[in-house]
Structure formats: C-alpha cells, structure tokens
Design an enzyme around this catalytic site. Structure first.
Site, mmCIF file in Angstrom:
data_model
loop_
_atom_site.group_PDB
_atom_site.id
_atom_site.type_symbol
_atom_site.label_atom_id
_atom_site.label_comp_id
_atom_site.label_asym_id
_atom_site.label_seq_id
_atom_site.Cartn_x
_atom_site.Cartn_y
_atom_site.Cartn_z
ATOM 1 N N PHE A 1 0.851 -1.199 0.000
ATOM 2 C CA PHE A 1 0.000 0.000 0.000
ATOM 3 C C PHE A 1 0.885 1.246 0.000
ATOM 4 O O PHE A 1 0.587 2.238 -0.664
ATOM 5 C CB PHE A 1 -0.920 -0.017 1.229
ATOM 6 C CG PHE A 1 -1.991 1.038 1.179
ATOM 7 C CD1 PHE A 1 -3.147 0.826 0.448
ATOM 8 C CD2 PHE A 1 -1.838 2.239 1.843
ATOM 9 C CE1 PHE A 1 -4.137 1.799 0.384
ATOM 10 C CE2 PHE A 1 -2.818 3.211 1.786
ATOM 11 C CZ PHE A 1 -3.964 2.988 1.059
ATOM 12 N N ALA B 1 -10.139 13.611 7.004
ATOM 13 C CA ALA B 1 -8.933 13.549 6.164
ATOM 14 C C ALA B 1 -8.943 12.292 5.323
ATOM 15 O O ALA B 1 -9.647 11.323 5.613
ATOM 16 C CB ALA B 1 -7.678 13.579 7.032
ATOM 17 N N GLU C 1 -12.535 -0.841 3.898
ATOM 18 C CA GLU C 1 -11.193 -0.428 4.314
ATOM 19 C C GLU C 1 -11.001 -0.573 5.824
ATOM 20 O O GLU C 1 -9.990 -0.146 6.367
ATOM 21 C CB GLU C 1 -10.933 1.023 3.891
ATOM 22 C CG GLU C 1 -10.926 1.216 2.375
ATOM 23 C CD GLU C 1 -10.717 2.655 1.955
ATOM 24 O OE1 GLU C 1 -10.390 3.483 2.846
ATOM 25 O OE2 GLU C 1 -10.879 2.963 0.772
#
Length: 376
Positions: free
Chosen positions: A192, A261, A328
């Site tokens: 990632f 965010a 996620e």
C-alpha cells in the site's frame, strides 16, 4: 524478429507507449474493422482504460513493430489482459497484428470511450505511473506489480502536483536540477506504501558536494484534511478513529481525535478529496473551503504532503453520522466540539494529530474575522 502490435486504447498515447517499450517509437495509423470502444467499469467506478466491443465502424488506432525484448516489456505491463491475433487495415492493406483485450466478463461495459478525453484527464498520470511500474520489469513479478498499480497512480498524481507547485525561496536555497545526483535507486518494500532506498550526493552550502549518502524514504500519496467550522455556533466537527501508528509506538490510547482527512485519489483535486471524505467519514456536506497552510509532516523520511482546509459549514445539534469505508476497515465517529473545548483539548494534550493542531491554531487566527462576517 519483430512483430506488429496494434494499440486502440491508452497505449495510443505515444509517451505512454514509449515509457512501456523503452524507446521512442514512430507508430503508423491503422484501423480494426467492425469494432468500437466502451469504458471499462468495476461496479459504478469508471476505470482508466476501454474495452473493445463489436460495432458498425472501424476502430482507429496505431500499429508498431516490436522486438522480442520489447514484446516482453509489453506483456509485463499488460499482465491483466490477454494477447490475441487480429487483422487491421493499414494504408488500406490488411496486416496481421497482436493486440491486448480484457478477459471476457472481467469488467462491465460503460458508455462510449473517447481517447482525447482520456488523454487530457489521465495521460500525464498514466505515463508517470508506467515509469514506476516498468522499473519492476525483470525483478518484480507482474502480478505483484499489477496489485500495486492503483497506489502507483496515487504516487504519480502526487509527483505531478509536486512538479507544478511554486517553490518560493526568499530565505532558503534556490535548488537547481544539477544540485542532486542520484547514483542508485531501489525499492526495498512496496505494498500500500513503498520504501525507496537512494544512494545520492547533493550540493553543500559551501559550494562543494557531499560524499555518497544512503537515504530511505517512506513513499505515500498526498493527503488532504478539512476542519468543518460553524462561525455562528462557534463549533467544529472532529472525528475519532483507531490509528495503528500510535499503537506501534506503544501509546496506551491509539484512538485519535482528528479533522476529516484522506488520501487524494488520482484525477481529483485536494478540494474534491476533502468534500468526498466529509461525506464518507461523517455524512457531512461541507461549505466554502478556506485554504490553510500545506506542509510535509516528516520531510526527513516521508514523501507525504498534506493539504489543509477549514470549511464553513452549518453544524447544528445532531449533525454528522458515524462513517468510514467498511471495505477499508474504518470505524469512525464524529464529535461536535465548541471552539473553547477545542482549545482545551489542544492544551491538555488530548489533541495529538498534527493537522488537528495546525488547523486549530489557524482557525484561532481567522476566527474573529469569520465570526464577524457571519454576524455572530
């Protein structure tokens, strides 16, 4: 011995094809009869390439002759597709070629696909991502590189934003291209995120040059943060979620209070990113965005760059809802916090997130003007 290949989609972009093959090419026009293009889709998400389907017209593309090594490079880049034989018309003459098609049924078909639209929106990012992808040729298995490709697109977009940023140098050194010499670059880890190892030399303030230096950089894409603020009610919205970074450090409470965010995805602006994240993380539609200072949080070791905003938003009682992307593993809850309480959280040390600290201080600077303008 060279063989002809026909390209109908993204690899019609000459800069992209050159990055993949490894040299500048001179393709010639060709047409694949009775074919048209539609966009590939994964559920509701548009993907960055087309699917050829039967159609009444001829499909315009380009044809090039490639060597065995160039074919191997191309097979590596097109690992998610299958290579088929076809016949195209070039200058009115039939020519046997190879082309790449998606595996049948792998993706859904969308609307018609236009090369010029893709080229304007995706072209530069696709070239930058392909340059990273092809660095793995001969060392990184194609399936591993393919799994990382979405992150390569994120990093490519970040690099292009960095290149377009102004570089004021009233006090600091004004860097020149020759000031840094990279002798070697390897990827030590890539998933990632990535860790890139460099051996480099750079110009010193005295005008000389350093000895070769070994440096490692944790590479991630750009991020964007937004602090929703209601100047009438004088309150903000924070979110709370578990963070593995503090856990790995040994922090006894790794649940963090933060502004909204998230990562800036390819092909979206930081402003679009924070509006999307506000909906995903708190069920909130934010208002006018006010730019706050942007910064590198850890320039000694990380490539991440953070864009920051304050959003003027109505924050009535009960606004905001638990959010996060389930696929996620996100588990997020919102908090409505008065500005006085926000300052108290900063003073007590409960507000430990860097963007939250910065945006609190920036809001304190702007708050009198924002409240006056709102008639508060």
């Amino acid at each position: 011995m060279s063989e002809f290949f026909f390209f109908y989609g993204t690899l019609r972009h000459e800069a992209l094809l050159s990055a993949v093959v490894g040299r500048k090419l001179a393709p010639q026009r060709a047409v694949l009869p009775r074919t048209c293009l539609v966009e590939a889709r994964d559920g509701t998400r548009e993907l960055a390439f087309p699917i050829p389907v039967p159609g009444p017209d001829g499909l315009e593309g380009v044809m090039v002759a490639l060597s065995a090594k160039e074919r191997a490079r191309l097979d590596y880049y097109e690992a998610g597709f299958q290579r088929d034989r076809a016949q195209v018309l070039s200058n009115g003459q039939p020519t046997d070629v190879w082309l790449y098609r998606p595996a049948p049924g792998r993706w859904q078909q969308g609307a018609s696909w236009e090369f010029a639209h893709w080229q304007a929106r995706w072209g530069a990012i696709a070239v930058a991502a392909a340059q990273e992808f092809m660095r793995g040729f001969g060392s990184v298995p194609a399936d591993r590189a393919l799994a990382r490709y979405p992150q390569m697109l994120v990093r490519a977009a970040s690099r292009l934003r960095a290149e377009a940023m102004p570089t004021p140098a009233e006090l600091r050194r004004q860097a020149q291209p020759e000031d840094i010499v990279i002798e070697a670059e390897t990827v030590g880890y890539a998933h990632f995120f990535a860790v890139e190892d460099y051996r480099l030399r750079h110009r010193t303030f005295s005008g000389g040059e350093t000895a070769p230096l070994d440096r490692a950089v944790f590479v991630s894409g750009d991020a964007a943060c937004v602090l929703p603020y209601d100047p009438v009610r004088d309150r903000v919205l924070l979110i709370e979620q578990f963070r593995p970074g503090p856990m790995a450090r040994g922090d006894r409470n790794p649940w963090m209070l933060e502004p909204i965010a998230g990562r800036v995805d390819p092909f979206e602006t930081p402003e679009e990113a924070v509006r999307r994240e506000a909906v995903e993380e708190a069920g909130l539609s934010v208002g006018r965005l006010i730019v706050a200072p942007n910064y590198y949080p850890t320039p000694g070791a990380k490539s991440e760059f953070i864009y920051n905003f304050i959003a003027l938003t109505e924050l009535s009682d009960g606004v905001g809802s638990p959010g996060g992307m389930i696929d996620e593993g996100e588990d997020i809850r919102p908090h409505l916090v008065s500005f006085a309480q926000l300052e108290g959280l900063l003073a007590s040390g409960e507000l430990l997130n860097g963007p939250a600290v910065l945006l609190t201080l920036w809001l304190a600077r702007l708050r009198p003007e924002l409240r006056a303008a709102a008639g508060a």
